[in-house]
Scaffold this motif. Structure first.
Motif, PDB file in Angstrom:
ATOM      1  N   ILE A 127      20.630 -28.586 -33.236  1.00 51.39           N
ATOM      2  CA  ILE A 127      21.233 -27.413 -33.862  1.00 51.39           C
ATOM      3  C   ILE A 127      20.970 -26.193 -32.980  1.00 51.39           C
ATOM      4  O   ILE A 127      20.075 -26.223 -32.130  1.00 51.39           O
ATOM      5  N   PRO A 128      21.729 -25.110 -33.157  1.00 53.64           N
ATOM      6  CA  PRO A 128      21.510 -23.918 -32.335  1.00 53.64           C
ATOM      7  C   PRO A 128      20.215 -23.195 -32.699  1.00 53.64           C
ATOM      8  O   PRO A 128      19.757 -23.240 -33.841  1.00 53.64           O
ATOM      9  N   CYS A 129      19.663 -22.510 -31.711  1.00 50.82           N
ATOM     10  CA  CYS A 129      18.521 -21.630 -31.920  1.00 50.82           C
ATOM     11  C   CYS A 129      18.895 -20.228 -31.449  1.00 50.82           C
ATOM     12  O   CYS A 129      19.251 -20.036 -30.284  1.00 50.82           O
ATOM     13  N   TRP A 130      18.849 -19.289 -32.360  1.00 47.44           N
ATOM     14  CA  TRP A 130      18.996 -17.880 -32.023  1.00 47.44           C
ATOM     15  C   TRP A 130      17.627 -17.223 -32.159  1.00 47.44           C
ATOM     16  O   TRP A 130      16.817 -17.635 -32.987  1.00 47.44           O
ATOM     17  N   MET A 131      17.375 -16.224 -31.342  1.00 47.97           N
ATOM     18  CA  MET A 131      16.109 -15.515 -31.429  1.00 47.97           C
ATOM     19  C   MET A 131      16.351 -14.015 -31.458  1.00 47.97           C
ATOM     20  O   MET A 131      17.417 -13.535 -31.059  1.00 47.97           O
ATOM     21  N   MET A 132      15.351 -13.279 -31.941  1.00 44.14           N
ATOM     22  CA  MET A 132      15.399 -11.817 -31.963  1.00 44.14           C
ATOM     23  C   MET A 132      14.038 -11.278 -31.543  1.00 44.14           C
ATOM     24  O   MET A 132      13.003 -11.745 -32.004  1.00 44.14           O
ATOM     25  N   SER A 133      14.036 -10.315 -30.629  1.00 43.87           N
ATOM     26  CA  SER A 133      12.776  -9.683 -30.229  1.00 43.87           C
ATOM     27  C   SER A 133      13.057  -8.612 -29.194  1.00 43.87           C
ATOM     28  O   SER A 133      14.165  -8.513 -28.650  1.00 43.87           O
ATOM     29  N   ASN A 134      12.043  -7.820 -28.910  1.00 45.54           N
ATOM     30  CA  ASN A 134      12.099  -6.869 -27.804  1.00 45.54           C
ATOM     31  C   ASN A 134      11.240  -7.327 -26.626  1.00 45.54           C
ATOM     32  O   ASN A 134      11.239  -6.692 -25.575  1.00 45.54           O
ATOM     33  N   PHE A 135      10.500  -8.435 -26.815  1.00 45.64           N
ATOM     34  CA  PHE A 135       9.722  -9.001 -25.713  1.00 45.64           C
ATOM     35  C   PHE A 135       9.510 -10.489 -25.967  1.00 45.64           C
ATOM     36  O   PHE A 135       9.646 -10.965 -27.086  1.00 45.64           O
ATOM     37  N   GLY A 136       9.207 -11.214 -24.889  1.00 46.35           N
ATOM     38  CA  GLY A 136       8.822 -12.616 -25.005  1.00 46.35           C
ATOM     39  C   GLY A 136       7.343 -12.754 -24.709  1.00 46.35           C
ATOM     40  O   GLY A 136       6.763 -11.952 -23.969  1.00 46.35           O
ATOM     41  N   TRP A 137       6.719 -13.783 -25.278  1.00 48.76           N
ATOM     42  CA  TRP A 137       5.283 -13.954 -25.066  1.00 48.76           C
ATOM     43  C   TRP A 137       4.940 -14.247 -23.607  1.00 48.76           C
ATOM     44  O   TRP A 137       3.828 -13.966 -23.148  1.00 48.76           O
ATOM     45  N   ASP A 138       5.893 -14.779 -22.834  1.00 50.89           N
ATOM     46  CA  ASP A 138       5.632 -14.974 -21.409  1.00 50.89           C
ATOM     47  C   ASP A 138       5.372 -13.625 -20.723  1.00 50.89           C
ATOM     48  O   ASP A 138       4.546 -13.520 -19.818  1.00 50.89           O
ATOM     49  N   PHE A 139       6.054 -12.581 -21.172  1.00 50.98           N
ATOM     50  CA  PHE A 139       5.870 -11.229 -20.634  1.00 50.98           C
ATOM     51  C   PHE A 139       4.454 -10.722 -20.906  1.00 50.98           C
ATOM     52  O   PHE A 139       3.807 -10.134 -20.029  1.00 50.98           O
ATOM     53  N   ILE A 140       3.948 -10.977 -22.095  1.00 56.62           N
ATOM     54  CA  ILE A 140       2.605 -10.532 -22.459  1.00 56.62           C
ATOM     55  C   ILE A 140       1.545 -11.282 -21.656  1.00 56.62           C
ATOM     56  O   ILE A 140       0.639 -10.679 -21.062  1.00 56.62           O
ATOM     57  N   TYR A 141       1.665 -12.609 -21.615  1.00 56.33           N
ATOM     58  CA  TYR A 141       0.627 -13.421 -20.977  1.00 56.33           C
ATOM     59  C   TYR A 141       0.645 -13.292 -19.455  1.00 56.33           C
ATOM     60  O   TYR A 141      -0.411 -13.327 -18.818  1.00 56.33           O
ATOM     61  N   ARG A 142       1.827 -13.141 -18.878  1.00 64.39           N
ATOM     62  CA  ARG A 142       1.904 -13.034 -17.419  1.00 64.39           C
ATOM     63  C   ARG A 142       1.138 -11.801 -16.921  1.00 64.39           C
ATOM     64  O   ARG A 142       0.561 -11.811 -15.827  1.00 64.39           O
TER      65      ARG A 142
END
Length: 372
Positions: A125-140
């Protein structure tokens, strides 16, 4: 029955409130859509944003950041928990796919646990997401120890079918399909007369201050400073705050910070998208503590300076200072342009339209198959 699976990151209350605001709007636009909120956030918080029935499935699909309060982070414990989830990812995915297929769910909305996308892909099924940042941005931003985890998360995000990118954002380049939308959040539900009468708010707006620090709160808020401003009235959602004559404690969980914002001179908070977004939507001045070591904070502070009436203060000025910032007027926005404020409505309409298109397609195929 059409069902929407909403996966919410396991981090504070901010992600839960903005996702729940969208869920609540979906319910208003189409009450027949079954909402399934997959989150460890408490049900009472979700109910404060969603009118009507929904299913609460308490599951932690990610970690976010392990914190003792809204400012204090434990990076090593966060890394350890992330490693546990990565090791268990196939078991987690299998369990959620089984739930999705059993309940005939046809769309996932994520804010913004990385595993939501692989779960949707495995379930077909499709996955849509909503956010202003991704956790990869925080951890990197946290260095080499988190590089492998950040790369894994980026790979998960690359499987997302559509991202609704909120304002005050990073590039979110791991996502292949991005739609920019406006600010999200709740809408005040009570009149000024109701609020003032119920809580005995005797001071005018110009001398009323809202203190709000999210679901994790702050350790050792210097409430004694409140007594040094007897001509002002302070509002807090901290149930453990002391009893001062000019400090109103909100204990009834049907009320939210956004319900009080229109009647306050300013909001004092830590950097957090949901609080910033709701205040910006209502054009309420914000006093924000600065925050080091969390990459989103600089995005939020820049956005606040550009688009809102603001004051940025150091933690020392808040914890050890004399709160002289309350005696100064907030700074005006640095930009003359404004941010769109219709993110909640835009995302909800897209979701409802998706289900309506599915129903139409299903009816058309059924009609075609019944022809002689």
């Amino acid at each position: 029955m059409q069902s929407l699976y909403i996966a919410i990151t396991n981090h504070g209350f901010g992600h839960a409130t903005r996702a729940a605001s969208v869920a609540g709007m979906v319910k208003k636009l189409n009450p027949d859509i079954l909402l399934i909120l997959v989150t460890t956030a408490p049900r009472w918080l979700l109910e404060s944003y969603i009118e009507g029935d929904f299913i609460h499935r308490p599951r932690a699909l990610d970690v976010g950041v392990i914190q003792s309060d809204s400012l204090t982070m434990d990076k090593q414990e966060t890394l350890a928990k992330l490693a546990e989830i990565r090791t268990a990812q196939y078991r987690i995915i299998a369990g959620e796919v089984n739930f999705i297929q059993t309940n005939r769910i046809s769309l996932i909305l994520g804010d913004i646990p990385p595993l939501a996308a692989p779960i949707a892909k495995t379930a077909g099924i499709p996955c849509w997401m909503m956010s202003n940042f991704g956790w990869d941005f925080i951890y990197r931003d946290w260095g080499e120890d988190f590089a492998e985890i950040a790369a894994w998360i980026g790979d998960c995000f690359s499987q997302c079918d559509r991202l609704f990118r909120l304002p005050l954002h990073e590039s979110m380049s791991a996502f292949p399909h991005i739609s920019d939308v406006g600010l999200t959040g709740g809408t005040p539900r009570f009149s000024e007369e109701e609020i003032r009468t119920t809580f005995n708010l005797i001071q005018p707006r110009e001398r009323t201050i809202l203190l709000t620090f999210g679901g994790l709160g702050l350790q050792q808020i210097p409430y004694h400073k409140v007594e040094e401003f007897p001509d002002r009235q302070f509002i807090t959602f901290d149930r453990h705050a002391p009893d001062f004559s000019n400090l109103i404690k909100i204990r009834d969980r049907q009320y939210r910070p956004v319900d009080f914002m229109p009647f306050c001179d300013r909001v004092v908070s830590k950097p957090g998208f949901s609080t910033f977004s709701e205040a910006l939507r209502l054009n309420i001045p914000l006093v924000s503590l600065s925050r080091e070591g969390f990459a989103e904070a600089s995005l939020l502070e820049l956005g606040l300076k550009n688009y809102g009436h603001h004051q940025i203060i150091s933690p020392d000025a808040f914890f050890q200072g004399n709160w002289e910032f309350l005696l100064r007027s907030p700074n005006p926005p640095q930009q003359t342009s404004t941010l769109a404020t219709d993110g909640t409505e835009t995302i909800a309409r897209e979701i409802v339209q998706y289900f309506e298109n599915m129903a139409t397609s299903k009816a058309t195929k059924l009609a075609q198959s019944s022809r002689p």
